[in-house]
Design a protein around this motif. Structure first.
Motif, mmCIF file in Angstrom:
data_model
loop_
_atom_site.group_PDB
_atom_site.id
_atom_site.type_symbol
_atom_site.label_atom_id
_atom_site.label_comp_id
_atom_site.label_asym_id
_atom_site.label_seq_id
_atom_site.Cartn_x
_atom_site.Cartn_y
_atom_site.Cartn_z
ATOM 1 N N THR A 37 0.974 -1.021 -0.127
ATOM 2 C CA THR A 37 0.139 -0.250 0.124
ATOM 3 C C THR A 37 0.925 0.834 -0.376
ATOM 4 O O THR A 37 1.671 1.302 0.508
ATOM 5 N N ILE A 38 0.350 2.491 -1.147
ATOM 6 C CA ILE A 38 1.999 3.297 -1.123
ATOM 7 C C ILE A 38 1.271 4.600 -1.004
ATOM 8 O O ILE A 38 -0.525 4.484 -1.029
ATOM 9 N N SER A 39 1.703 5.566 -0.607
ATOM 10 C CA SER A 39 1.264 6.905 -0.643
ATOM 11 C C SER A 39 2.026 7.843 -1.827
ATOM 12 O O SER A 39 3.551 7.886 -1.099
ATOM 13 N N GLY A 40 1.334 8.605 -2.334
ATOM 14 C CA GLY A 40 2.355 9.627 -2.900
ATOM 15 C C GLY A 40 1.263 10.702 -3.647
ATOM 16 O O GLY A 40 0.166 10.065 -4.231
ATOM 17 N N PRO A 41 2.158 11.289 -4.839
ATOM 18 C CA PRO A 41 1.683 11.777 -6.067
ATOM 19 C C PRO A 41 0.847 10.949 -6.908
ATOM 20 O O PRO A 41 0.412 9.565 -6.852
ATOM 21 N N ASP A 42 -0.277 11.426 -7.844
ATOM 22 C CA ASP A 42 -0.879 10.569 -8.292
ATOM 23 C C ASP A 42 0.284 10.402 -9.500
ATOM 24 O O ASP A 42 1.151 10.549 -9.814
ATOM 25 N N TRP A 43 -0.192 9.019 -10.012
ATOM 26 C CA TRP A 43 1.165 8.846 -11.200
ATOM 27 C C TRP A 43 1.154 9.614 -12.884
ATOM 28 O O TRP A 43 -1.024 9.864 -12.889
ATOM 29 N N PRO A 44 1.704 9.733 -13.473
ATOM 30 C CA PRO A 44 2.064 10.971 -14.556
ATOM 31 C C PRO A 44 1.261 10.275 -15.782
ATOM 32 O O PRO A 44 1.133 11.151 -16.957
ATOM 33 N N GLY A 45 1.297 9.090 -15.595
ATOM 34 C CA GLY A 45 1.207 8.982 -17.123
ATOM 35 C C GLY A 45 0.056 7.720 -17.721
ATOM 36 O O GLY A 45 -0.608 7.495 -17.118
ATOM 37 N N ASP A 46 -0.430 8.026 -19.156
ATOM 38 C CA ASP A 46 -1.352 7.127 -19.560
ATOM 39 C C ASP A 46 -1.101 5.522 -19.762
ATOM 40 O O ASP A 46 -2.861 4.989 -20.339
ATOM 41 N N SER A 47 0.061 5.239 -18.392
ATOM 42 C CA SER A 47 -0.171 3.827 -18.633
ATOM 43 C C SER A 47 0.304 3.219 -17.542
ATOM 44 O O SER A 47 0.748 3.985 -16.639
ATOM 45 N N PRO A 48 0.086 2.305 -16.883
ATOM 46 C CA PRO A 48 0.967 1.941 -15.807
ATOM 47 C C PRO A 48 2.167 1.750 -15.899
ATOM 48 O O PRO A 48 2.507 1.188 -17.055
ATOM 49 N N PRO A 49 2.367 1.806 -14.911
ATOM 50 C CA PRO A 49 4.221 1.542 -14.086
ATOM 51 C C PRO A 49 4.350 0.087 -14.866
ATOM 52 O O PRO A 49 3.607 -1.372 -14.471
ATOM 53 N N THR A 50 5.941 -0.611 -15.569
ATOM 54 C CA THR A 50 5.661 -1.304 -15.493
ATOM 55 C C THR A 50 7.289 -2.164 -14.253
ATOM 56 O O THR A 50 6.805 -3.141 -14.201
ATOM 57 N N HIS A 51 7.509 -1.306 -13.843
ATOM 58 C CA HIS A 51 8.664 -1.870 -12.382
ATOM 59 C C HIS A 51 8.431 -1.495 -11.987
ATOM 60 O O HIS A 51 7.862 0.270 -11.984
ATOM 61 N N ALA A 52 9.482 -1.466 -10.899
ATOM 62 C CA ALA A 52 9.975 -0.412 -9.759
ATOM 63 C C ALA A 52 10.990 -0.957 -8.970
ATOM 64 O O ALA A 52 11.773 -2.209 -9.316
#
Length: 442
Positions: free
Chosen positions: A403-418
């Motif tokens: 469970t994470i907290s922070g700003p909204d993801w800026p991309g139009d597609s989800p992240p692929t890795h961390a």
């Protein structure tokens, strides 16, 4: 004649004494109260220390940012490739760098080594994996791995990178005084000083250097098609060459096989048209980092627990990312394909606890070879809660939901890795304009 009446005192029955049982019960009640108060003392001390530590970390971010700006670290003209591989940061004649992410991290070099394998962030070039084949090339959506140049800063008046001692001045705390505790426990600790000369004389107080930082610079996503100098549709090799990390100093454009001279010139012109000095600076604060950094050459796949843990790339399970929306918490599931045991994975690859930080990353998509890459995205999030490890027989391997907290993801597609970096305790982000112009230029 008045009659005298004598009043005799009223005799009341004597009050009974306190019984032993009542004394014992009262003692027990008082003891329970005292024990409850005593139990709150270590908890209060812990919360006070945590609050003090969080306040210190929160103040370090703005301080590190202003220090970097004051000392010229945000000027691309002062950046240098500490590994000596000859990376070109921007087009000839331009004071602005190519539009791609950069990591300013002089502390990573210094006494730890400047081997060519240390020139990228993260230094891992594949998913966290203990197999030399397997997912080596499957860690990104294209054949060009998603990384960024890891740079140092030039010394004043010299093209050489900062020494370790110089890097500590700009990238490590110096206000946490180092103390020495005497062997006699009755004596108080005393400050430690640097000594100079044959006859030692205290010249400066030593700092413990508990906290250090590096600075990630990320540009806004951008459609290179708006400034394209390409006369034809992109070949596969050219499309790959336009993705970060960029290096137009090599004949084959960073080894991506752009051998056609016309295409090379058009690619360089397109990249030159897209340069920018508008970035987001992420000051990544770490606690007691020295000692965790691998030294000399870094071999992949990682063969030691320290190399596996310090910087690692984890795959985001497809469809698992729930964005935060910028005001609430989100979720992400990280998975590892490995033959290691559950305990080994929990102590290395998927080593997370509440309060840790992760960087989610993703590559903006393109449609075939007729569109231009839009860049790479990086965003830091704080781990609010880490679930227990789950075995994934389909991989085979393990996964962990965060469970994470922070700003909204800026991309139009989800992240692929961390990307996970050991020891990160805070991240301070701020929009900046790089010092791409001479301050005396009108």
């Amino acid at each position: 004649m008045d009659r005298i009446v004598r009043k005799h005192p009223t005799h009341r029955p004597g009050r009974a004494g306190v019984t032993l049982i009542e004394v014992m019960m009262s003692t027990m009640v008082v003891s329970l109260g005292i024990l409850g108060l005593a139990a709150l003392i270590p908890l209060g001390t812990h919360l006070t220390e945590r609050g003090t530590r969080n306040d210190r970390i929160a103040s370090l971010g703005p301080r590190a940012f202003h220090q970097a700006k004051t000392m010229g670290y945000l000027n691309p003209q002062n950046w240098t490739d500490a590994t000596g591989t000859g990376i070109v940061f921007g087009p000839a004649g331009s004071s602005m760098p190519y539009r791609q992410p950069y990591m300013l991290d002089p502390m990573f070099f210094g006494t730890n080594g400047v081997d060519a394998t240390r020139g990228m962030f993260p230094y891992a070039d594949r998913f966290a994996h203990d197999d030399a084949t397997g997912l080596q090339n499957a860690s990104y959506t294209t054949t060009k791995r998603m990384r960024m140049p890891r740079l140092s800063v030039e010394r004043g008046g010299s093209a050489a990178a900062l020494s370790f001692a110089q890097a500590k001045i700009g990238f490590q705390t110096d206000d946490d005084v180092a103390v020495t505790r005497p062997s006699d426990g009755d004596l108080p600790p005393y400050q430690t000083f640097f000594q100079r000369g044959a006859t030692p004389a205290s010249v400066k107080r030593q700092a413990a250097g508990e906290y250090s930082w590096m600075i990630m610079l990320t540009p806004e996503p951008f459609a290179l098609g708006n400034v394209s100098a390409m006369t034809t549709s992109l070949s596969t090799s050219t499309a790959q060459a336009l993705r970060p990390p960029l290096n137009t100093g090599t004949t084959a454009l960073n080894g991506m096989g752009v051998s056609n001279t016309t295409e090379q010139n058009e690619v360089r012109a397109t990249l030159a048209n897209s340069v920018t000095d508008e970035y987001t600076a992420h000051v990544i604060i770490m606690k007691e980092r020295q000692g965790r950094i691998p030294t000399a050459a870094i071999a992949m796949p990682a063969t030691t627990a320290a190399v596996r843990t310090n910087e690692r790339i984890l795959q985001v399970a497809p469809g698992s990312f729930i964005p935060t929306g910028g005001y609430s918490t989100g979720e992400v599931n990280l998975q590892v394909t490995t033959s290691l045991t559950q305990d080994e994975v929990e102590d290395s690859y998927l080593k997370f606890s509440n309060g840790d930080w992760i960087c989610l990353a993703g590559r903006m998509s393109i449609a075939g070879n007729t569109s231009f890459p839009r860049g790479d995205l990086y965003q830091w999030y704080r781990v609010v809660m880490a679930d227990d490890l789950q075995e994934e027989t389909s991989l085979p391997g393990f996964s962990r939901n965060l469970t994470i907290s922070g700003p909204d993801w800026p991309g139009d597609s989800p992240p692929t890795h961390a990307i996970a970096v050991e020891g990160v305790v805070g991240v301070y982000s701020k929009r900046v304009t790089l010092e791409s112009q001479n301050p005396w230029t009108p």
